[in-house]
Design a protein around this motif. Structure first.
Motif, short mmCIF file in Angstrom:
data_model
loop_
_atom_site.label_atom_id
_atom_site.label_comp_id
_atom_site.label_asym_id
_atom_site.label_seq_id
_atom_site.Cartn_x
_atom_site.Cartn_y
_atom_site.Cartn_z
N VAL A 90 30.49 19.36 62.01
CA VAL A 90 29.73 20.00 60.93
C VAL A 90 30.65 20.39 59.78
O VAL A 90 30.28 20.26 58.61
CB VAL A 90 28.95 21.22 61.47
CG1 VAL A 90 28.28 21.99 60.32
CG2 VAL A 90 27.90 20.76 62.48
N GLN A 91 31.86 20.84 60.08
CA GLN A 91 32.81 21.17 59.02
C GLN A 91 33.10 19.92 58.17
O GLN A 91 33.21 20.00 56.95
CB GLN A 91 34.12 21.70 59.64
CG GLN A 91 34.00 23.10 60.22
CD GLN A 91 33.96 24.17 59.13
OE1 GLN A 91 34.93 24.43 58.43
NE2 GLN A 91 32.80 24.80 58.98
N ASN A 92 33.18 18.78 58.83
CA ASN A 92 33.42 17.52 58.11
C ASN A 92 32.23 17.17 57.21
O ASN A 92 32.38 16.73 56.07
CB ASN A 92 33.69 16.41 59.11
CG ASN A 92 34.22 15.16 58.45
OD1 ASN A 92 35.09 15.22 57.59
ND2 ASN A 92 33.69 14.00 58.83
N LYS A 93 31.02 17.38 57.72
CA LYS A 93 29.81 17.11 56.94
C LYS A 93 29.74 18.01 55.71
O LYS A 93 29.34 17.59 54.62
CB LYS A 93 28.56 17.29 57.80
CG LYS A 93 28.35 16.17 58.81
CD LYS A 93 27.14 16.46 59.69
CE LYS A 93 26.93 15.33 60.71
NZ LYS A 93 25.83 15.63 61.65
N ARG B 100 35.28 22.63 49.96
CA ARG B 100 36.44 22.76 50.85
C ARG B 100 36.09 23.74 51.96
O ARG B 100 35.46 24.77 51.73
CB ARG B 100 37.66 23.25 50.07
CG ARG B 100 38.28 22.15 49.22
CD ARG B 100 39.51 22.62 48.47
NE ARG B 100 40.58 23.06 49.35
CZ ARG B 100 41.82 23.32 48.94
NH1 ARG B 100 42.13 23.18 47.66
NH2 ARG B 100 42.73 23.73 49.78
N THR B 101 36.50 23.41 53.16
CA THR B 101 36.11 24.23 54.32
C THR B 101 37.27 25.05 54.87
O THR B 101 37.16 25.62 55.94
CB THR B 101 35.56 23.33 55.43
OG1 THR B 101 36.53 22.32 55.71
CG2 THR B 101 34.26 22.68 55.00
N GLY C 137 44.12 22.13 51.93
CA GLY C 137 43.86 20.69 51.94
C GLY C 137 42.48 20.26 52.40
O GLY C 137 41.62 21.08 52.73
N VAL C 138 42.26 18.92 52.40
CA VAL C 138 41.02 18.33 52.92
C VAL C 138 41.42 17.14 53.80
O VAL C 138 42.53 16.63 53.73
CB VAL C 138 40.09 17.85 51.78
CG1 VAL C 138 39.65 19.02 50.92
CG2 VAL C 138 40.75 16.78 50.93
N SER C 139 40.47 16.68 54.60
CA SER C 139 40.78 15.56 55.49
C SER C 139 40.95 14.28 54.67
O SER C 139 40.38 14.12 53.58
CB SER C 139 39.67 15.39 56.53
OG SER C 139 38.48 14.99 55.90
N GLU C 140 41.71 13.33 55.21
CA GLU C 140 42.02 12.08 54.53
C GLU C 140 40.74 11.29 54.19
O GLU C 140 40.60 10.73 53.09
CB GLU C 140 42.93 11.23 55.41
CG GLU C 140 43.61 10.07 54.69
CD GLU C 140 44.57 10.54 53.60
OE1 GLU C 140 44.58 9.89 52.53
OE2 GLU C 140 45.26 11.55 53.79
N GLU C 141 39.79 11.29 55.11
CA GLU C 141 38.58 10.49 54.90
C GLU C 141 37.68 11.05 53.80
O GLU C 141 36.84 10.33 53.25
CB GLU C 141 37.78 10.38 56.21
CG GLU C 141 37.25 11.71 56.73
CD GLU C 141 36.46 11.55 58.02
OE1 GLU C 141 35.35 11.01 57.93
OE2 GLU C 141 36.97 11.96 59.08
N ASN C 142 37.86 12.32 53.44
CA ASN C 142 37.03 12.92 52.39
C ASN C 142 37.77 13.06 51.06
O ASN C 142 37.23 13.63 50.10
CB ASN C 142 36.54 14.30 52.83
CG ASN C 142 35.57 14.21 53.99
OD1 ASN C 142 34.86 13.22 54.13
ND2 ASN C 142 35.54 15.24 54.83
N MET C 143 38.98 12.53 50.98
CA MET C 143 39.81 12.71 49.80
C MET C 143 39.14 12.16 48.54
O MET C 143 39.24 12.75 47.46
CB MET C 143 41.16 12.01 50.02
CG MET C 143 42.26 12.51 49.10
SD MET C 143 42.79 14.21 49.45
CE MET C 143 43.78 13.94 50.90
#
Length: 268
Positions: free
Chosen positions: A24-27, A34-35, A39-45
């Motif tokens: 859910v954090q990724n969604k 930003r959660t 930083g943010v995850s690579e896939e959401n950059m």
């Protein structure tokens, strides 16, 4: 939030656990929010457009930290004005076994806590309604000194009375501790204070009066901690037993006196 309702608490925790789950954090992050603070995850950059002024590497700070001056002022106000006043009973060992290094360490310790110029350097100063009582002992109780006022002059006089004592004779710390408990039991407004007994000794005491003290402590039922600070050629076995009886701790005043006092003051 739950107002004592276990079902509400369970429901809240279920929602919280769901929202904080990795999936859910990724969604949430995919929506452009930003959660976390970092930083943010690579896939959401690619969702966060640098052209819009978004810096994904910047660490977010939820608050602006106050200046050092403001923090010190806040800590000093808490120490001297806002916290519940302390009622300290210091039981000080002036027996023959403390002669020399042990006695020097003890006097230096009391200078750190009673001379307010010294105490302020380490955030150990007295609060405005604090009461300090000193019981000196050797083979029995020798003297009882009290500073009902927490002003610097009163506390310095207390230090002068302590420093005039000379070590000699045997050791009965239990007689001094019993006296301390009796003094505290006479306070009708004891709940207005945070009371504690602080024993400063090498821990080498006769044990004949130990059962009498233990009985006195249990019968009074005041649940007052007896902290011990070791000096000289310390033996912690009797002090450990006191800590166990009174839900307190033993500190080594020879290695880090300031930390020992801060721990005791932290309780207060």
């Amino acid at each position: 939030m739950d107002h004592g309702n276990a079902e509400k608490q369970e429901a809240f925790q279920a929602v919280q656990e769901y929202l904080l789950s990795e999936d859910v954090q990724n969604k949430i992050q995919k929506t452009g929010r930003r959660t976390g603070f970092e930083g943010v995850s690579e896939e959401n950059m690619d969702i966060f457009n640098a052209d819009w002024g978004i810096d994904t590497q910047r660490i977010l700070s939820p608050i602006t930290m106050p200046s050092e001056e403001v923090l010190k002022k806040a800590l000093n106000l808490y120490q001297t004005e806002f916290r519940k006043p302390s009622l300290n009973v210091y039981c000080l060992d002036f027996s023959g076994s403390m002669t020399g290094e042990g006695n020097e360490q003890l006097e230096k310790a009391m200078a750190q806590i009673l001379i307010q110029e010294n105490a302020e350097r380490n955030m150990l100063q007295a609060d405005k309604d604090e009461v300090n009582i000193i019981i000196t002992f050797s083979g029995d109780v020798r003297n009882v000194y009290t500073a009902e006022s927490a002003d610097a002059a009163s506390l310095e006089r207390l230090y002068e009375q302590v420093s005039s004592e000379e070590p000699e004779g045997g050791t009965d710390m239990y007689a001094a501790l019993k006296k301390g408990m009796e003094i505290l039991s006479e306070y009708e407004n004891l709940n207005d204070y945070t009371p504690a007994i602080i024993l400063m000794s090498d821990g080498e005491s006769v044990t004949a009066s130990q059962p009498e003290f233990t009985q006195c402590y249990q019968e009074l039922g005041l649940d007052i901690p007896i902290f011990s600070i070791m000096f000289g050629d310390a033996d912690s076995s009797q002090l450990d037993a006191l800590a166990s009886l009174t839900n307190a701790r033993v500190f080594d005043g020879r290695t880090d006196l300031v930390s020992a006092f801060r721990s005791v003051k932290g309780y207060n």
